[in-house]
Design an enzyme around this catalytic site. Structure first.
Site, PDB file in Angstrom:
ATOM      1  N   TYR A   1      -1.687  -0.353  11.101  1.00 23.53           N
ATOM      2  CA  TYR A   1      -1.847  -1.058   9.818  1.00 23.53           C
ATOM      3  C   TYR A   1      -0.674  -0.763   8.891  1.00 23.53           C
ATOM      4  CZ  TYR A   1      -3.264  -1.572   4.911  1.00 23.53           C
ATOM      5  OH  TYR A   1      -3.279  -1.868   3.564  1.00 23.53           O
TER       6      TYR A   1
ATOM      7  N   THR B   1       0.821  -1.213   0.000  1.00 25.59           N
ATOM      8  CA  THR B   1       0.000   0.000   0.000  1.00 25.59           C
ATOM      9  C   THR B   1       0.859   1.269   0.000  1.00 25.59           C
ATOM     10  OG1 THR B   1      -1.430   1.289   1.485  1.00 25.59           O
ATOM     11  CG2 THR B   1      -0.099  -0.373   2.530  1.00 25.59           C
ATOM     12  N   ASP B   2       0.279   2.346  -0.500  1.00 26.43           N
ATOM     13  CA  ASP B   2       0.970   3.646  -0.436  1.00 26.43           C
ATOM     14  C   ASP B   2       1.021   4.172   1.003  1.00 26.43           C
ATOM     15  OD1 ASP B   2      -1.715   4.322  -0.127  1.00 26.43           O
ATOM     16  OD2 ASP B   2      -1.730   5.884  -1.666  1.00 26.43           O
ATOM     17  N   GLU B   3       0.192   3.578   1.889  1.00 24.83           N
ATOM     18  CA  GLU B   3       0.144   4.080   3.273  1.00 24.83           C
ATOM     19  C   GLU B   3       1.467   3.855   4.002  1.00 24.83           C
ATOM     20  OE1 GLU B   3      -3.561   3.351   5.359  1.00 24.83           O
ATOM     21  OE2 GLU B   3      -4.620   3.088   3.470  1.00 24.83           O
TER      22      GLU B   3
ATOM     23  N   LYS C   1       2.384  -3.182   7.358  1.00 18.57           N
ATOM     24  CA  LYS C   1       2.617  -3.376   5.918  1.00 18.57           C
ATOM     25  C   LYS C   1       4.049  -2.941   5.559  1.00 18.57           C
ATOM     26  CE  LYS C   1       0.082  -4.461   3.050  1.00 18.57           C
ATOM     27  NZ  LYS C   1      -0.230  -5.824   2.510  1.00 18.57           N
TER      28      LYS C   1
HETATM   29  P1  NAD Z   1      -9.478  -7.500   2.582  1.00 18.72           P
HETATM   30  O1  NAD Z   1      -9.443  -7.198   4.039  1.00 18.72           O
HETATM   31  O2  NAD Z   1     -10.735  -7.282   1.817  1.00 18.72           O
HETATM   32  O3  NAD Z   1      -9.064  -9.034   2.342  1.00 18.72           O
HETATM   33  C1  NAD Z   1      -8.030  -9.658   3.055  1.00 18.72           C
HETATM   34  C2  NAD Z   1      -8.159 -11.163   2.837  1.00 18.72           C
HETATM   35  O4  NAD Z   1      -7.062 -11.799   3.512  1.00 18.72           O
HETATM   36  C3  NAD Z   1      -9.442 -11.764   3.421  1.00 18.72           C
HETATM   37  O5  NAD Z   1     -10.016 -12.659   2.501  1.00 18.72           O
HETATM   38  C4  NAD Z   1      -8.967 -12.495   4.678  1.00 18.72           C
HETATM   39  O6  NAD Z   1      -9.775 -13.616   5.010  1.00 18.72           O
HETATM   40  C5  NAD Z   1      -7.558 -12.923   4.252  1.00 18.72           C
HETATM   41  N1  NAD Z   1      -6.682 -13.154   5.403  1.00 18.72           N
HETATM   42  C6  NAD Z   1      -6.505 -12.375   6.489  1.00 18.72           C
HETATM   43  N2  NAD Z   1      -5.614 -12.946   7.333  1.00 18.72           N
HETATM   44  C7  NAD Z   1      -5.189 -14.089   6.742  1.00 18.72           C
HETATM   45  C8  NAD Z   1      -4.257 -15.100   7.097  1.00 18.72           C
HETATM   46  N3  NAD Z   1      -3.572 -15.041   8.259  1.00 18.72           N
HETATM   47  N4  NAD Z   1      -4.067 -16.123   6.251  1.00 18.72           N
HETATM   48  C9  NAD Z   1      -4.751 -16.219   5.075  1.00 18.72           C
HETATM   49  N5  NAD Z   1      -5.659 -15.288   4.694  1.00 18.72           N
HETATM   50  C10 NAD Z   1      -5.866 -14.237   5.506  1.00 18.72           C
HETATM   51  O7  NAD Z   1      -8.273  -6.674   1.960  1.00 18.72           O
HETATM   52  P2  NAD Z   1      -8.127  -6.005   0.511  1.00 18.72           P
HETATM   53  O8  NAD Z   1      -8.697  -4.635   0.563  1.00 18.72           O
HETATM   54  O9  NAD Z   1      -8.587  -6.951  -0.513  1.00 18.72           O
HETATM   55  O10 NAD Z   1      -6.544  -5.850   0.424  1.00 18.72           O
HETATM   56  C11 NAD Z   1      -5.741  -6.880  -0.136  1.00 18.72           C
HETATM   57  C12 NAD Z   1      -4.286  -6.462  -0.070  1.00 18.72           C
HETATM   58  O11 NAD Z   1      -4.094  -5.258  -0.791  1.00 18.72           O
HETATM   59  C13 NAD Z   1      -3.796  -6.197   1.360  1.00 18.72           C
HETATM   60  O12 NAD Z   1      -2.485  -6.678   1.478  1.00 18.72           O
HETATM   61  C14 NAD Z   1      -3.815  -4.681   1.457  1.00 18.72           C
HETATM   62  O13 NAD Z   1      -2.851  -4.219   2.374  1.00 18.72           O
HETATM   63  C15 NAD Z   1      -3.489  -4.282   0.038  1.00 18.72           C
HETATM   64  N6  NAD Z   1      -4.007  -2.980  -0.401  1.00 18.72           N
HETATM   65  C16 NAD Z   1      -5.315  -2.673  -0.236  1.00 18.72           C
HETATM   66  C17 NAD Z   1      -5.798  -1.464  -0.701  1.00 18.72           C
HETATM   67  C18 NAD Z   1      -7.270  -1.100  -0.563  1.00 18.72           C
HETATM   68  O14 NAD Z   1      -7.638   0.041  -0.864  1.00 18.72           O
HETATM   69  N7  NAD Z   1      -8.138  -1.989  -0.172  1.00 18.72           N
HETATM   70  C19 NAD Z   1      -4.940  -0.552  -1.326  1.00 18.72           C
HETATM   71  C20 NAD Z   1      -3.587  -0.909  -1.483  1.00 18.72           C
HETATM   72  C21 NAD Z   1      -3.139  -2.134  -1.026  1.00 18.72           C
HETATM   73  P1  TYD Z   2     -10.777   3.715   4.372  1.00 16.73           P
HETATM   74  O1  TYD Z   2     -11.719   3.202   3.332  1.00 16.73           O
HETATM   75  O2  TYD Z   2     -10.843   3.148   5.759  1.00 16.73           O
HETATM   76  O3  TYD Z   2      -9.294   3.628   3.780  1.00 16.73           O
HETATM   77  P2  TYD Z   2      -7.868   4.182   4.365  1.00 16.73           P
HETATM   78  O4  TYD Z   2      -8.056   4.650   5.760  1.00 16.73           O
HETATM   79  O5  TYD Z   2      -7.027   2.959   4.293  1.00 16.73           O
HETATM   80  O6  TYD Z   2      -7.463   5.267   3.440  1.00 16.73           O
HETATM   81  O7  TYD Z   2     -11.011   5.270   4.503  1.00 16.73           O
HETATM   82  C1  TYD Z   2     -10.847   6.133   3.392  1.00 16.73           C
HETATM   83  C2  TYD Z   2     -10.988   7.547   3.910  1.00 16.73           C
HETATM   84  O8  TYD Z   2     -12.341   7.729   4.350  1.00 16.73           O
HETATM   85  C3  TYD Z   2     -10.108   7.818   5.124  1.00 16.73           C
HETATM   86  O9  TYD Z   2      -9.613   9.151   5.040  1.00 16.73           O
HETATM   87  C4  TYD Z   2     -11.054   7.691   6.301  1.00 16.73           C
HETATM   88  C5  TYD Z   2     -12.396   8.133   5.717  1.00 16.73           C
HETATM   89  N1  TYD Z   2     -13.577   7.484   6.345  1.00 16.73           N
HETATM   90  C6  TYD Z   2     -14.606   8.276   6.868  1.00 16.73           C
HETATM   91  O10 TYD Z   2     -14.581   9.523   6.815  1.00 16.73           O
HETATM   92  N2  TYD Z   2     -15.673   7.644   7.448  1.00 16.73           N
HETATM   93  C7  TYD Z   2     -15.753   6.275   7.538  1.00 16.73           C
HETATM   94  O11 TYD Z   2     -16.743   5.746   8.117  1.00 16.73           O
HETATM   95  C8  TYD Z   2     -14.690   5.490   6.970  1.00 16.73           C
HETATM   96  C9  TYD Z   2     -14.733   3.977   7.038  1.00 16.73           C
HETATM   97  C10 TYD Z   2     -13.624   6.147   6.377  1.00 16.73           C
END
Ligand code: NAD
Ligand code: TYD
Length: 339
Positions: A149, A123-125, A153
């Site tokens: 978090y 992630t960019d975070e 990462k």
């Molecule tokens: P998500 O929370 O929707 O899915 C995570 C999945 O991992 C779930 O299916 C969960 O059951 C599985 N999991 C958790 N712990 C586990 C373990 N110990 N063993 C096996 N499986 C396990 O997450 P997401 O949003 O799909 O994100 C996927 C990846 O992409 C993550 O690594 C996240 O950091 C990264 N990412 C997410 C975003 C975003 O905006 N969602 C952006 C950039 C990077």
């Molecule tokens: P989120 O989807 O949790 O992603 P991240 O924190 O990883 O960027 O949140 C996106 C943005 O939205 C973040 O700035 C927090 C804000 N947010 C709210 O304002 N209200 C909410 O209920 C949630 C879940 C997020």
């Protein structure tokens, strides 16, 4: 090609598994997922019977299971993670377990099987946050995570890179901005706000709503990972972004507009502690090296996302009521090699 996708039952992982099975009909995909609260077998119900797809319930931190599955694969794509910042603020233990120990376990398994190709989805975070006039993150930006978090990462990314330098493990890493789209768990901004409005509930905007995120439609992220695993430079990291910086209040208003809801549905609530103010991504490296750039415009992606939640009430209602967890406990038993 035998691909091991971890966390394939989550939001991005399930979109990626579906994308790969469709684009490469001769690839075999094994999905190793623990089915935590965020993992949902319904996310891949449409491919469950595909002979090229196999689901294994288990923990990426289970050494023997990881060794067995990694050995059988040609490439590992690691999506598995605890991914929600707010949960990491309440209790970060699971984040340390999965994001750090789990990634380490997979890396050890990849090393033990002679140096398996390994792509780590990050992630960019991990870069921390930006002020309004700072240049966007790029591959050279130093890591400065600020939430449990993003710290977990960042730790995982460092381990992945260390395995490249120390053991020549053929790795790549992608650092992507915020994703949105179908199957996103309804605790994240889009999923929560759209489903709340569909239930006639208010939407909780944190603080002043002026925190900026760069938004990428999930299919575009899948395409970027596809490019990296096939053509990426070993040892390389790639910043992936949507060229779509928006304050949260703008996303909120767009969702209200698409659902015909009034701004009275906005409820400003207490801000998240340590709330990162701005993320932005310079994706020129992946654009020039691999020819990737986002395809889906903000308007198109937002329309598709809102439509998807409107048409898939069964999916999110079962999640919001907790019913889906009971179903999976009955259907599947965890696979643990030691038992
Ligand atoms: P998500 O929370 O929707 O899915 C995570 C999945 O991992 C779930 O299916 C969960 O059951 C599985 N999991 C958790 N712990 C586990 C373990 N110990 N063993 C096996 N499986 C396990 O997450 P997401 O949003 O799909 O994100 C996927 C990846 O992409 C993550 O690594 C996240 O950091 C990264 N990412 C997410 C975003 C975003 O905006 N969602 C952006 C950039 C990077
Ligand atoms: P989120 O989807 O949790 O992603 P991240 O924190 O990883 O960027 O949140 C996106 C943005 O939205 C973040 O700035 C927090 C804000 N947010 C709210 O304002 N209200 C909410 O209920 C949630 C879940 C997020």
């Amino acid at each position: 090609m035998k691909l091991l996708a971890t966390g394939g039952s989550g939001f991005i992982g399930s979109n990626f598994v579906r994308y790969i099975l469709k684009k490469y009909p001769d690839y075999k995909v094994v999905n190793l997922d623990l089915l935590t609260y965020a993992g949902n077998l319904e996310n891949l119900k449409d491919v469950e019977k595909n002979p090229n797809y196999k689901f294994v319930k288990g923990d990426i931190a289970d050494k023997e299971l990881a060794e067995k599955l990694v050995k059988d694969a040609d490439i590992v794509v690691n999506f598995a993670a605890e991914s929600h910042v707010d949960r990491s603020i309440l209790d970060s233990a699971a984040f340390i377990h999965t994001n750090i120990i789990g990634t380490h376990t997979l890396l050890e398994a990849a090393k033990a099987s002679g140096g398996k190709r390994f792509h780590h989805v990050s992630t960019d975070e991990a870069f921390g946050h930006l002020g309004p006039n700072d240049p966007p993150f790029n591959e050279k930006t130093p890591y400065a995570p600020r939430s449990p978090y993003s710290a977990s990462k960042a730790a995982a990314d460092h381990l992945v890179m260390a395995y490249y330098h120390t053991y020549n493990l053929p790795i790549t890493i992608s650092n992507c901005s915020n994703n949105y789209g179908p199957y996103q768990f309804p605790e994240k901004l889009h999923g929560l706000f759209i489903t709340n409005l569909l239930e006639d509930k208010k939407v909780p905007v944190y603080g002043d709503g002026m925190q900026v995120r760069d938004w990428l439609f999930v299919e575009d992220h899948c395409e970027a990972i596809d490019k990296i695993i096939h053509e990426g430079k070993i040892g390389g990291t790639y910043c992936v972004g949507g060229n779509c910086e928006k304050p949260n209040i703008e996303i909120t208003k767009k969702i209200l507009e698409l659902l015909g809801a009034s701004e009275e549905m906005i409820e400003y609530v207490k801000d998240r502690p340590g709330h990162d103010r701005r993320y932005a991504i310079d994706f020129s490296k992946i654009k020039s090296e691999l020819g990737w750039e986002p395809r889906t415009s903000f308007d198109e992606g937002m329309k598709k996302t809102v439509e998807w939640y409107k048409n898939n009430g069964d999916w999110w209602k079962k999640i919001k009521s907790g019913e889906y967890l009971e179903y999976y406990e009955k259907q599947y038993k965890p696979l643990r090699i030691r038992e």
